[in-house]
Design a protein around this motif. Structure first.
Motif, PDB file in Angstrom:
ATOM      1  N   ILE A 275       0.852  -1.166   0.058  1.00 38.98           N
ATOM      2  CA  ILE A 275      -0.012  -0.029   0.120  1.00 38.98           C
ATOM      3  C   ILE A 275       0.737   1.105  -0.170  1.00 38.98           C
ATOM      4  N   LEU A 276       2.012   1.319   0.788  1.00 41.11           N
ATOM      5  CA  LEU A 276       2.870   2.344   1.013  1.00 41.11           C
ATOM      6  C   LEU A 276       3.527   2.490  -0.458  1.00 41.11           C
ATOM      7  N   MET A 277       3.988   1.389  -1.051  1.00 38.40           N
ATOM      8  CA  MET A 277       4.611   1.601  -2.455  1.00 38.40           C
ATOM      9  C   MET A 277       3.550   2.230  -3.517  1.00 38.40           C
ATOM     10  N   CYS A 278       2.332   1.701  -3.501  1.00 36.62           N
ATOM     11  CA  CYS A 278       1.497   2.058  -4.410  1.00 36.62           C
ATOM     12  C   CYS A 278       0.982   3.578  -4.299  1.00 36.62           C
ATOM     13  N   VAL A 279       0.757   4.053  -2.791  1.00 36.84           N
ATOM     14  CA  VAL A 279       0.346   5.331  -2.595  1.00 36.84           C
ATOM     15  C   VAL A 279       1.395   6.192  -2.893  1.00 36.84           C
ATOM     16  N   THR A 280       2.748   5.972  -2.591  1.00 30.94           N
ATOM     17  CA  THR A 280       3.909   6.907  -2.640  1.00 30.94           C
ATOM     18  C   THR A 280       3.869   6.979  -4.193  1.00 30.94           C
ATOM     19  N   MET A 281       4.162   5.919  -5.074  1.00 33.28           N
ATOM     20  CA  MET A 281       4.488   6.014  -6.414  1.00 33.28           C
ATOM     21  C   MET A 281       3.185   6.907  -7.442  1.00 33.28           C
ATOM     22  N   VAL A 282       2.026   6.467  -6.976  1.00 32.82           N
ATOM     23  CA  VAL A 282       1.018   7.219  -7.791  1.00 32.82           C
ATOM     24  C   VAL A 282       0.886   8.440  -7.307  1.00 32.82           C
ATOM     25  N   TYR A 283       1.205   8.903  -6.141  1.00 35.15           N
ATOM     26  CA  TYR A 283       0.879  10.107  -5.546  1.00 35.15           C
ATOM     27  C   TYR A 283       1.971  10.889  -6.287  1.00 35.15           C
ATOM     28  N   VAL A 284       3.392  10.492  -6.251  1.00 32.69           N
ATOM     29  CA  VAL A 284       4.308  11.339  -6.841  1.00 32.69           C
ATOM     30  C   VAL A 284       4.045  11.268  -8.345  1.00 32.69           C
ATOM     31  N   ALA A 285       3.580  10.281  -9.014  1.00 32.32           N
ATOM     32  CA  ALA A 285       3.471   9.896 -10.401  1.00 32.32           C
ATOM     33  C   ALA A 285       2.405  11.236 -10.801  1.00 32.32           C
ATOM     34  N   ARG A 286       1.414  11.263 -10.062  1.00 31.12           N
ATOM     35  CA  ARG A 286       0.360  12.449 -10.229  1.00 31.12           C
ATOM     36  C   ARG A 286       0.789  13.894 -10.294  1.00 31.12           C
ATOM     37  N   ARG A 287       1.719  14.056  -9.618  1.00 32.75           N
ATOM     38  CA  ARG A 287       2.097  15.387  -9.238  1.00 32.75           C
ATOM     39  C   ARG A 287       3.668  15.744  -9.582  1.00 32.75           C
ATOM     40  N   MET A 288       3.702  14.935 -10.786  1.00 32.95           N
ATOM     41  CA  MET A 288       5.403  15.127 -11.463  1.00 32.95           C
ATOM     42  C   MET A 288       5.497  16.640 -11.845  1.00 32.95           C
ATOM     43  N   GLN A 289       6.389  17.191 -11.328  1.00 37.05           N
ATOM     44  CA  GLN A 289       6.818  18.659 -11.747  1.00 37.05           C
ATOM     45  C   GLN A 289       7.763  18.765 -12.797  1.00 37.05           C
ATOM     46  N   GLN A 290       7.858  19.857 -13.510  1.00 42.47           N
ATOM     47  CA  GLN A 290       9.177  20.060 -14.248  1.00 42.47           C
ATOM     48  C   GLN A 290      10.366  20.301 -13.487  1.00 42.47           C
ATOM     49  N   ARG A 291      10.077  21.112 -12.339  1.00 34.97           N
ATOM     50  CA  ARG A 291      11.194  21.282 -11.394  1.00 34.97           C
ATOM     51  C   ARG A 291      10.790  20.350 -10.035  1.00 34.97           C
ATOM     52  N   PRO A 292      11.525  19.377  -9.730  1.00 31.39           N
ATOM     53  CA  PRO A 292      11.117  18.295  -8.824  1.00 31.39           C
ATOM     54  C   PRO A 292      11.674  18.763  -7.376  1.00 31.39           C
ATOM     55  N   ASN A 293      10.459  18.281  -6.317  1.00 28.07           N
ATOM     56  CA  ASN A 293      11.023  18.700  -5.066  1.00 28.07           C
ATOM     57  C   ASN A 293      11.835  17.341  -4.516  1.00 28.07           C
ATOM     58  N   ARG A 294      12.000  17.411  -3.236  1.00 29.64           N
ATOM     59  CA  ARG A 294      12.946  16.212  -3.012  1.00 29.64           C
ATOM     60  C   ARG A 294      12.333  14.772  -2.856  1.00 29.64           C
ATOM     61  N   VAL A 295      11.004  14.659  -2.690  1.00 27.48           N
ATOM     62  CA  VAL A 295      10.609  13.526  -2.747  1.00 27.48           C
ATOM     63  C   VAL A 295      10.418  12.832  -4.232  1.00 27.48           C
ATOM     64  N   GLN A 296      10.101  13.913  -5.034  1.00 23.91           N
ATOM     65  CA  GLN A 296       9.879  13.490  -6.506  1.00 23.91           C
ATOM     66  C   GLN A 296      11.587  13.313  -7.097  1.00 23.91           C
ATOM     67  N   THR A 297      12.509  14.082  -6.682  1.00 23.57           N
ATOM     68  CA  THR A 297      13.866  13.665  -6.839  1.00 23.57           C
ATOM     69  C   THR A 297      14.253  12.127  -6.525  1.00 23.57           C
ATOM     70  N   LEU A 298      13.861  11.693  -5.312  1.00 22.65           N
ATOM     71  CA  LEU A 298      14.300  10.476  -4.948  1.00 22.65           C
ATOM     72  C   LEU A 298      13.535   9.540  -5.719  1.00 22.65           C
ATOM     73  N   VAL A 299      12.290   9.851  -5.917  1.00 24.98           N
ATOM     74  CA  VAL A 299      11.301   8.687  -6.846  1.00 24.98           C
ATOM     75  C   VAL A 299      12.100   8.518  -8.135  1.00 24.98           C
ATOM     76  N   GLU A 300      12.509   9.826  -8.646  1.00 25.76           N
ATOM     77  CA  GLU A 300      13.036   9.872 -10.042  1.00 25.76           C
ATOM     78  C   GLU A 300      14.284   9.079 -10.131  1.00 25.76           C
ATOM     79  N   VAL A 301      15.044   9.326  -9.244  1.00 25.61           N
ATOM     80  CA  VAL A 301      16.581   8.541  -8.993  1.00 25.61           C
ATOM     81  C   VAL A 301      16.261   7.123  -8.821  1.00 25.61           C
ATOM     82  N   ALA A 302      15.276   6.520  -8.090  1.00 27.47           N
ATOM     83  CA  ALA A 302      15.091   5.339  -8.085  1.00 27.47           C
ATOM     84  C   ALA A 302      14.467   4.695  -9.427  1.00 27.47           C
ATOM     85  N   PHE A 303      13.531   5.518 -10.176  1.00 32.55           N
ATOM     86  CA  PHE A 303      12.918   5.038 -11.131  1.00 32.55           C
ATOM     87  C   PHE A 303      14.362   5.031 -12.273  1.00 32.55           C
TER      88      PHE A 303
END
Lengths: 190, 295
Positions: free
Chosen positions: B65-93
């Protein structure tokens, strides 16, 4: 095969259950739960997360590529503009040098012409002044002559207490004027 | 004061404090009642058909649940200038897509298998990381809060139970072998195990070794993850207090607790991610090998 592993682990587990054999005993129920949950979460990620993230990353990558390409184009344009500007600057400098040279020549010509005109005008003025002086000198000499004549006649009449004849007056004036020297005036007027 | 003397002084003070604690608290009797392994024991909370719902199931569910919520939450709020959480997800991706999947198979195969490999990495990583968050899941020991008996807080990782790494390893093993057989045919796939240049008379022997090696992948893949996470949790458990309780020497806590903190940090910072990375990378390598034209 899974059943074999489970069976083998299970057999071992019955012997050493008290020692914590459950740690290495696979449970079919938990394995099924795991695969079910993993499959569901993978489907969620596949549908809702990965495409959006990949799209955003690709979009950003494209934006970065475009920005780099744009920067390269701008740089090339800037370099072309700079080269053109330098060329124009060079031309402008050459033109400026030519203009300055022409201006200098023109200035010299104007100066020379002005000097010639000035010289001519000065000569003309000097000539005119000389003429004026000569005329004035002649007029002054004439006036002096008349005055000398009048004074001579008047002085003679007072001395002799008689009225002089025209012939005497003429003789007296000519004598008086003959004694006067107007040469210095004539020289000065020259 | 030189560094050598400072270190010596520090160690001296440390040993002195232990001696003082030992003198104050003394040495108690060994505790035969407490069983540390019971921290990992799974009691069925309820059952759906033949399948028990246990603490491990709950951890797997929470991790998913944590995995899906985190990834979907970040995926739906992808910004051109990423914040820290998005940066972390992008690095993992990028790690999952480029370093793990694309590095071990062709681009076409990588595009096809990335969702599976990526999901495996994230699933194991979230499960591992969740194992370092104390949660009220210890049904052996309970806390009495105004009459309510609440399970005490415990560190438990789902991946420290063999069933979970084994189920994932089995899935990987079946998939890559099935893909290999489908791509090359049963005979072609088996023959692809023989490395190029092996003399004819050695072929059966090498083939036997390779087939055994292929089967061992199933065990190595599951046991590596299970053993690493279990060992990490056990050592944290023992250093964090189990050793003190078992031996009845309270002063020992002065020595073991700092070690527990250091080991905890080591596990969180390195082991959790490293094991997820190894599992996913080996999966990609096996899939790449099965789909490749040559062995």
């Amino acid at each position: 095969m899974l059943a074999l592993i489970t069976l083998a682990a299970g057999e071992t587990a019955t012997k050493t259950e008290a020692g914590g054999s459950f740690l290495v005993k696979p449970g079919i129920g938990l394995m099924v739960w795991t695969l079910l949950i993993f499959g569901t979460s993978m489907a969620v990620l596949y549908k809702l997360a990965f495409p959006a993230i990949a799209e955003a990353l690709d979009k950003r990558q494209k934006a970065i590529d475009d920005a780099i390409a744009s920067a390269d184009r701008s740089k090339a344009e800037s370099e072309a503009l700079l080269a053109e500007y330098r060329e124009r600057l060079k031309e402008a400098r050459a033109q400026a040098d030519e203009i300055v040279s022409k201006a200098r020549k023109s200035g010299d010509e104007v100066e020379r012409h002005a000097a010639e005109v000035g010289q001519a005008r000065r000569d003309e003025l000097i000539e005119q002044a000389k003429k004026d002086i000569e005329g004035e000198t002649r007029r002054a000499i004439g006036e002096i002559r008349n005055e000398v004549a009048s004074l001579t006649v008047a002085a003679t009449e007072k001395v002799t207490r008689k009225t002089l004849t025209a012939e005497d007056q003429k003789r007296l004036v000519e004598d008086a004027l003959g004694e006067l020297d107007f040469s210095s005036l004539g020289e000065r007027s020259n | 004061m030189t560094t050598k003397r400072k270190v010596g002084l520090g160690l001296g003070i440390y040993v002195g404090v232990i001696a003082i604690f030992l003198a104050i608290f003394g040495s108690g009797q060994k505790n035969d009642v407490y069983k540390p392994q019971n921290e990992f024991k799974l009691d069925a909370w309820f059952s759906i058909g033949p399948f028990d719902f246990t603490k491990a199931t709950m951890y797997v569910l929470i991790a998913a649940i944590l995995m899906c919520v985190t990834m979907v939450y970040v995926a739906r709020r992808m910004q051109q200038r990423p914040n820290r959480v998005q940066t972390l997800v992008e690095v993992a991706f990028s790690l999952m897509r480029d370093n793990i999947t694309k590095a071990n198979m062709s681009s076409t195969e990588a595009a096809k298998w990335f969702p599976f490999v990526g999901a495996l990495f994230l699933f194991i990583w979230f499960s591992n990381m969740l194992g370092y968050i104390p949660l009220p899941t210890n049904s052996e020991e309970k806390i009495n809060v105004f009459g309510a008996h609440i399970p005490s807080f415990a560190l438990y990782a789902a991946t420290a139970n063999l069933s979970i790494p084994l189920s994932l390893s089995l899935l990987v093993w079946i998939i890559y072998n099935a893909v290999g057989i489908k791509r090359k045919g049963p005979k072609g796939y088996i023959l692809s195990f023989i490395p190029a240049g092996v003399p004819g008379f050695l072929t059966p022997f090498i083939l036997g070794l390779e087939l055994m090696s292929n089967f061992m992948r199933l065990i190595s893949l599951s046991v590596r993850l299970f053993a690493n996470i279990l060992a990490g949790h056990l050592i944290i458990l023992f250093m964090g207090g189990a050793l003190v309780v078992l031996l009845g020497v309270e002063a020992l806590g002065i020595v073991t607790f700092p070690l527990a903190v250091a080991l905890f940090m080591f596990e969180v910072a390195l082991v959790a991610t490293l094991q997820a990375f190894i599992f996913a990378t080996l999966t990609a390598i096996y899939l790449g090998g099965a789909t490749a034209d040559h062995h």
